[in-house]
Design an enzyme around this catalytic site. Structure first.
Site, PDB file in Angstrom:
ATOM      1  N   TYR A  37       0.862  -1.184   0.000  1.00  0.00           N
ATOM      2  CA  TYR A  37       0.000   0.000   0.000  1.00  0.00           C
ATOM      3  C   TYR A  37       0.896   1.231   0.000  1.00  0.00           C
ATOM      4  O   TYR A  37       1.558   1.522   1.001  1.00  0.00           O
ATOM      5  CB  TYR A  37      -0.904  -0.036   1.230  1.00  0.00           C
ATOM      6  CG  TYR A  37      -1.870   1.115   1.390  1.00  0.00           C
ATOM      7  CD1 TYR A  37      -2.182   1.985   0.358  1.00  0.00           C
ATOM      8  CD2 TYR A  37      -2.494   1.320   2.619  1.00  0.00           C
ATOM      9  CE1 TYR A  37      -3.085   3.014   0.529  1.00  0.00           C
ATOM     10  CE2 TYR A  37      -3.403   2.345   2.817  1.00  0.00           C
ATOM     11  CZ  TYR A  37      -3.698   3.196   1.763  1.00  0.00           C
ATOM     12  OH  TYR A  37      -4.587   4.219   1.951  1.00  0.00           O
ATOM     13  N   LYS A  60      -1.750  -1.523  -3.760  1.00  0.00           N
ATOM     14  CA  LYS A  60      -2.746  -0.464  -3.769  1.00  0.00           C
ATOM     15  C   LYS A  60      -1.974   0.833  -3.932  1.00  0.00           C
ATOM     16  O   LYS A  60      -1.247   1.261  -3.030  1.00  0.00           O
ATOM     17  CB  LYS A  60      -3.552  -0.455  -2.463  1.00  0.00           C
ATOM     18  CG  LYS A  60      -4.559   0.687  -2.380  1.00  0.00           C
ATOM     19  CD  LYS A  60      -5.234   0.746  -1.011  1.00  0.00           C
ATOM     20  CE  LYS A  60      -6.198   1.927  -0.932  1.00  0.00           C
ATOM     21  NZ  LYS A  60      -6.807   2.060   0.419  1.00  0.00           N
TER      22      LYS A  60
END
Length: 299
Positions: A138, A167
């Site tokens: 992320y 992400k």
């Protein structure tokens, strides 16, 4: 179904609803889970940024994680956020966490410390070696203060076969494309998903496979349809849908996340707008703005 199939399409980064006194409202959380599952999303994220995880106690994080797994009851794949700025603590948590019902871990790049790229690489390599589940990286430099470069993502992907995706929430579409191209040189089984609702289509246009969405709390079926259209290369229709949702999407982040989504959900009676300090509830101006935009969109 492969791990990248499970986490393609639309995921929802679940909020943690609170009652008016600031305690976790599990009944509201159950209703929101059922709403988005029935709306056709592909997977759910527990304990992400949108859950206000920094303000949850250790006991509350465990309780929320277990509740989500039990409520979902296998209906959708689940990913849980486990990250931090002390590598040893993250490793310890990964080795002791109850992952029953979960399929993967989302781990954010370390915040505040501002490590260099070598530090990021070593951090995630240690996490990959400790995790019993596949890992999605992320990258969100606006919150962490450090950007993970495409070269570092590719290096992690090459060294850590259980890291299956990222992400990407840098807000930089050129970086998204660079990540996809860099990783493709070393791996085929790796995906990028957008961390920004407003960039879902552009991420897919550049090789991404979906979005971890906040907006889908409100309109799960619409976000799913829009994302599917983009994944099918029907960008004209997808962009039309995104343009209709853009005013609401912008309002969700105007005063911080999850302030905006909680206020919007409160207009539908799904939860209170309560957030925990240091966040503060939406202003009167934002509340009025959201109510107007929701009426316009739904009329």
């Amino acid at each position: 179904m492969t791990i990248i199939d499970k986490f393609s399409g639309v995921g929802v980064a679940l909020i943690t609803p609170f009652d008016s006194k600031g305690s976790i409202d599990f009944a509201a959380l159950a209703a929101i889970i059922d709403r988005v599952v029935e709306g056709g999303v592909d997977y759910l994220l527990a304990l992400g940024t949108t859950s206000e995880v920094p303000t949850l106690t250790a006991a509350e994080r465990i309780a929320v994680s277990r509740f989500i797994a039990q409520r979902v009851a296998g209906r959708l794949p689940l990913i849980v956020g486990i990250g931090g700025n002390c590598t040893a603590d993250v490793v310890s948590t990964l080795r002791s966490w109850d992952f029953t019902g979960y399929d993967a871990v989302l781990s954010v790049n370390p915040y505040y410390n501002k490590p260099n790229q070598e530090g990021l690489y070593r951090h995630f390599k240690a996490i990959s070696e400790a995790s019993p589940l596949p890992i999605m990286l992320y990258n969100i430099p606006g919150r962490t203060g450090v950007n993970m470069t495409p070269q570092t993502v590719a290096r992690i992907a090459a060294a850590c076969p259980n890291v299956f995706g990222i992400k990407e929430a840098s807000g930089n579409t050129e970086q998204m494309e660079a990540v996809v191209k860099a990783v493709a040189m070393v791996r085929e089984d790796f995906i990028l998903v957008s961390g920004d609702d407003s960039l879902t289509i552009e991420a897919i246009r550049r090789g991404g496979k979906g979005v971890l969405s906040v907006l889908a709390h409100l309109y799960p079926a619409d976000v799913k349809q829009m994302t599917t259209l983009a994944l099918e290369d029907n960008f004209d229709k997808a962009e039309y849908m995104l343009s209709r949702l853009s005013a609401i999407t912008d309002s969700l982040f105007a005063e911080g996340n999850p302030v905006g989504i909680k206020n919007a959900l409160s207009t539908k009676g799904l939860c209170t707008p309560t957030v925990r300090l240091p966040l503060a509830e939406a202003s009167v101006e934002l509340d009025i703005r959201q109510r107007i935009e929701i009426i316009k969109y739904e009329s």
